[in-house]
Design a protein around this motif. Sequence first.
Motif, mmCIF file in Angstrom:
data_model
loop_
_atom_site.group_PDB
_atom_site.id
_atom_site.type_symbol
_atom_site.label_atom_id
_atom_site.label_comp_id
_atom_site.label_asym_id
_atom_site.label_seq_id
_atom_site.Cartn_x
_atom_site.Cartn_y
_atom_site.Cartn_z
ATOM 1 N N ASP A 140 -20.483 47.379 3.835
ATOM 2 C CA ASP A 140 -20.766 46.966 5.201
ATOM 3 C C ASP A 140 -22.234 46.543 5.329
ATOM 4 N N LEU A 171 -13.542 39.036 3.803
ATOM 5 C CA LEU A 171 -13.476 38.690 5.223
ATOM 6 C C LEU A 171 -12.470 39.577 5.956
ATOM 7 N N SER A 174 -14.033 42.753 6.769
ATOM 8 C CA SER A 174 -15.309 42.608 7.487
ATOM 9 C C SER A 174 -16.486 43.081 6.639
ATOM 10 N N THR A 176 -19.795 42.576 4.393
ATOM 11 C CA THR A 176 -20.904 41.620 4.377
ATOM 12 C C THR A 176 -21.529 41.521 2.989
#
Length: 233
Positions: A140, A171, A174, A176
Amino acid sequence: MSGFDDDASPPPHFLGHRERLKERFREAGPDAVADYELLELLLFPAVPRRDVKPLAKGLLARFGSFSDVLAAPEARLMEVNGIGPAVAAHLKVVHAAALRYAREPIKGRPLLSSWSSVLDYCRAAMAYEEREQFRILFLDRKNALIADERQQVGTVDHTPVYPREVVKRALELSATAVILVHNHPSGDPTPSRADIEMTKTIVDIAAPLGIVVHDHIIVGRSGHASFKGLKLI
């Protein structure tokens, strides 16, 4: 007439050995026992009525190291004389416990500040596998672990990797950032040309979407290679 019960049999010789080995482990710790003796200790509950020293030594002779024994597939474990389904399953439970223990230090923590734990976990999970595997650690915004997923399993020297699927999964979660991991069953962690090109493709697809590839780690029995350390990322 003798004062002894003629039908009584002396206890099996290995029972005394078991107690002595357990006592040495308790008093002197794990460094006081050899690899085959540690395997014996693991085998005691699964094989209660047999001398397990030949089994332990046979496993090490077949697979080469303690770690290789635990990582071996059940079917290959059962190729060793005396190892049946129950014993093989018992060893795989021990292996699963070891992997879960190795993963604990990286759960919910910023991985970039726990790098040695990340490497330890990757080596424990993949270095002794007999086929190539491709694993992704999804992170994250704080670089904490969201998910740890094995994406592909290939052959002894190749794993098919689909860069767009890697980014698509990031994706979906979520994520990063990601850390890519795969193993070289040959033992040599040196990146191949295909490894380098595949990694570059993933980086190129991920970057415009705000996903960072922190590293690609290759693990093998002889060590590991970091794409970031080699300045390939």
